[in-house]
Design a protein around this motif. Structure first.
Motif, PDB file in Angstrom:
ATOM      1  N   ALA A  32     -11.824   7.193 -16.211  1.00 53.86           N
ATOM      2  CA  ALA A  32     -12.699   6.051 -16.516  1.00 53.86           C
ATOM      3  C   ALA A  32     -12.437   4.890 -15.558  1.00 53.86           C
ATOM      4  N   MET A  33     -11.189   4.673 -15.186  1.00 54.37           N
ATOM      5  CA  MET A  33     -10.869   3.631 -14.203  1.00 54.37           C
ATOM      6  C   MET A  33     -11.580   3.898 -12.888  1.00 54.37           C
ATOM      7  N   GLU A  34     -11.482   5.150 -12.434  1.00 54.76           N
ATOM      8  CA  GLU A  34     -12.110   5.525 -11.162  1.00 54.76           C
ATOM      9  C   GLU A  34     -13.621   5.308 -11.227  1.00 54.76           C
ATOM     10  N   LYS A  35     -14.213   5.747 -12.309  1.00 53.61           N
ATOM     11  CA  LYS A  35     -15.666   5.657 -12.468  1.00 53.61           C
ATOM     12  C   LYS A  35     -16.126   4.209 -12.603  1.00 53.61           C
ATOM     13  N   GLU A  36     -15.431   3.414 -13.414  1.00 57.37           N
ATOM     14  CA  GLU A  36     -15.887   2.058 -13.744  1.00 57.37           C
ATOM     15  C   GLU A  36     -15.414   1.002 -12.755  1.00 57.37           C
ATOM     16  N   LEU A  37     -14.226   1.186 -12.183  1.00 59.22           N
ATOM     17  CA  LEU A  37     -13.669   0.161 -11.303  1.00 59.22           C
ATOM     18  C   LEU A  37     -13.586   0.599  -9.839  1.00 59.22           C
ATOM     19  N   GLY A  38     -13.758   1.891  -9.605  1.00 57.13           N
ATOM     20  CA  GLY A  38     -13.668   2.391  -8.235  1.00 57.13           C
ATOM     21  C   GLY A  38     -12.245   2.478  -7.716  1.00 57.13           C
ATOM     22  N   GLU A  39     -11.286   2.292  -8.581  1.00 51.19           N
ATOM     23  CA  GLU A  39      -9.865   2.375  -8.231  1.00 51.19           C
ATOM     24  C   GLU A  39      -9.147   3.027  -9.404  1.00 51.19           C
ATOM     25  N   THR A  40      -8.001   3.623  -9.128  1.00 50.25           N
ATOM     26  CA  THR A  40      -7.269   4.262 -10.217  1.00 50.25           C
ATOM     27  C   THR A  40      -5.798   4.386  -9.860  1.00 50.25           C
ATOM     28  N   ILE A  41      -5.045   4.821 -10.843  1.00 52.64           N
ATOM     29  CA  ILE A  41      -3.644   5.193 -10.652  1.00 52.64           C
ATOM     30  C   ILE A  41      -3.549   6.657 -11.058  1.00 52.64           C
ATOM     31  N   SER A  42      -2.456   7.298 -10.757  1.00 59.00           N
ATOM     32  CA  SER A  42      -2.326   8.709 -11.134  1.00 59.00           C
ATOM     33  C   SER A  42      -1.954   8.820 -12.614  1.00 59.00           C
ATOM     34  N   GLN A  43      -2.318   9.952 -13.186  1.00 59.42           N
ATOM     35  CA  GLN A  43      -1.962  10.231 -14.581  1.00 59.42           C
ATOM     36  C   GLN A  43      -0.447  10.324 -14.709  1.00 59.42           C
ATOM     37  N   ALA A  44       0.233  10.860 -13.702  1.00 62.60           N
ATOM     38  CA  ALA A  44       1.695  10.978 -13.729  1.00 62.60           C
ATOM     39  C   ALA A  44       2.351   9.592 -13.779  1.00 62.60           C
ATOM     40  N   TYR A  45       1.814   8.652 -13.006  1.00 58.37           N
ATOM     41  CA  TYR A  45       2.346   7.281 -13.004  1.00 58.37           C
ATOM     42  C   TYR A  45       2.139   6.626 -14.366  1.00 58.37           C
ATOM     43  N   LEU A  46       0.939   6.797 -14.939  1.00 51.65           N
ATOM     44  CA  LEU A  46       0.656   6.248 -16.272  1.00 51.65           C
ATOM     45  C   LEU A  46       1.601   6.867 -17.305  1.00 51.65           C
ATOM     46  N   SER A  47       1.852   8.152 -17.176  1.00 51.60           N
ATOM     47  CA  SER A  47       2.767   8.838 -18.085  1.00 51.60           C
ATOM     48  C   SER A  47       4.183   8.268 -17.978  1.00 51.60           C
ATOM     49  N   GLN A  48       4.638   8.012 -16.759  1.00 55.67           N
ATOM     50  CA  GLN A  48       5.971   7.431 -16.563  1.00 55.67           C
ATOM     51  C   GLN A  48       6.053   6.033 -17.179  1.00 55.67           C
ATOM     52  N   LEU A  49       4.997   5.278 -17.063  1.00 56.46           N
ATOM     53  CA  LEU A  49       4.980   3.935 -17.654  1.00 56.46           C
ATOM     54  C   LEU A  49       5.043   4.022 -19.183  1.00 56.46           C
ATOM     55  N   GLU A  50       4.248   4.928 -19.753  1.00 59.28           N
ATOM     56  CA  GLU A  50       4.204   5.047 -21.207  1.00 59.28           C
ATOM     57  C   GLU A  50       5.462   5.674 -21.789  1.00 59.28           C
ATOM     58  N   SER A  51       6.150   6.475 -21.023  1.00 61.18           N
ATOM     59  CA  SER A  51       7.377   7.101 -21.533  1.00 61.18           C
ATOM     60  C   SER A  51       8.582   6.182 -21.363  1.00 61.18           C
ATOM     61  N   GLY A  52       8.408   5.102 -20.595  1.00 58.82           N
ATOM     62  CA  GLY A  52       9.511   4.180 -20.364  1.00 58.82           C
ATOM     63  C   GLY A  52      10.365   4.552 -19.168  1.00 58.82           C
ATOM     64  N   LYS A  53      10.014   5.627 -18.450  1.00 62.31           N
ATOM     65  CA  LYS A  53      10.769   6.004 -17.256  1.00 62.31           C
ATOM     66  C   LYS A  53      10.597   4.956 -16.160  1.00 62.31           C
ATOM     67  N   ARG A  54       9.431   4.333 -16.141  1.00 62.42           N
ATOM     68  CA  ARG A  54       9.186   3.194 -15.253  1.00 62.42           C
ATOM     69  C   ARG A  54       8.930   1.999 -16.165  1.00 62.42           C
ATOM     70  N   VAL A  55       9.639   0.919 -15.942  1.00 59.25           N
ATOM     71  CA  VAL A  55       9.508  -0.240 -16.829  1.00 59.25           C
ATOM     72  C   VAL A  55       8.819  -1.426 -16.163  1.00 59.25           C
ATOM     73  N   HIS A  56       8.527  -1.298 -14.860  1.00 61.83           N
ATOM     74  CA  HIS A  56       7.871  -2.385 -14.136  1.00 61.83           C
ATOM     75  C   HIS A  56       6.604  -1.873 -13.465  1.00 61.83           C
ATOM     76  N   LEU A  57       5.617  -2.739 -13.397  1.00 61.46           N
ATOM     77  CA  LEU A  57       4.357  -2.423 -12.742  1.00 61.46           C
ATOM     78  C   LEU A  57       4.299  -3.107 -11.382  1.00 61.46           C
ATOM     79  N   THR A  58       3.591  -2.495 -10.454  1.00 60.11           N
ATOM     80  CA  THR A  58       3.286  -3.209  -9.217  1.00 60.11           C
ATOM     81  C   THR A  58       2.186  -4.220  -9.556  1.00 60.11           C
ATOM     82  N   ALA A  59       2.013  -5.199  -8.705  1.00 60.70           N
ATOM     83  CA  ALA A  59       0.967  -6.199  -8.933  1.00 60.70           C
ATOM     84  C   ALA A  59      -0.405  -5.533  -8.976  1.00 60.70           C
ATOM     85  N   PHE A  60      -0.630  -4.568  -8.101  1.00 60.68           N
ATOM     86  CA  PHE A  60      -1.904  -3.846  -8.063  1.00 60.68           C
ATOM     87  C   PHE A  60      -2.149  -3.119  -9.387  1.00 60.68           C
ATOM     88  N   THR A  61      -1.144  -2.402  -9.875  1.00 60.49           N
ATOM     89  CA  THR A  61      -1.289  -1.626 -11.107  1.00 60.49           C
ATOM     90  C   THR A  61      -1.510  -2.550 -12.297  1.00 60.49           C
TER      91      THR A  61
END
Length: 167
Positions: A32-61
């Protein structure tokens, strides 16, 4: 609430808003991000964020997720450990709250000495609510009758009979 919890919550809310009656999957969010905004992040990156493996976002994300979920970018950070969404007050008791309000009102009405004096005197009483209840009853009396009552009660006593005051 930490970032991971916030992202899971946003996926749930977004799914409800889109009529899915369930949380959006991570894959659906990415698509939906790709379709609506023309930009996206990977599902793997989103998964890492939601699992707590990554606790910080880049400014872009952070910006991309904020635009997609329509939230302020500042929302997409973990709350401090002592953060609370409850409204708290440092006023311990209702009686303290009323006295504080009365004192503040007295200051606010300094240009009107009678009003300021009333609030100030009421704030200094031991039971301002009881006084207010009695004053409320007095307001039901016609003004002329109330004036006469006050004159009678405040007149110096004459003769040998003492006035009895009951509380």
């Amino acid at each position: 609430m930490d970032l991971a919890e916030k992202l899971r919550h946003l996926r749930k809310v977004e799914g409800e808003l889109r009529g899915l009656n369930r949380p959006m999957t991570q894959t659906e969010v990415v698509a939906a991000m790709e379709k609506e905004l023309g930009e996206t992040i990977s599902q793997a990156y989103l998964s890492q964020l939601e699992s707590g493996k990554r606790v910080h976002l880049t400014a872009f994300t952070r910006d991309l997720l904020a635009r997609f979920f329509k939230v302020h970018p500042g929302y997409l950070v973990s709350d401090p450990p002592d953060f609370s969404t409850d409204l708290l007050t440092d006023v311990a008791e209702e009686s303290d709250r009323l006295s504080t309000w009365l004192e503040a009102s007295a200051e606010e009405w300094q240009t009107e000495p009678e009003v300021a004096g009333f609030f100030s005197a009421l704030a200094r009483t031991t039971d301002p609510r009881r006084y207010l209840a009695l004053l409320s009853e007095l307001l039901a009396l016609p003004l002329a009758e109330l004036e006469q009552l006050v004159r009678t009660l405040t007149a110096p006593s004459t003769g040998s009979t003492e006035r009895e005051v009951t509380s």
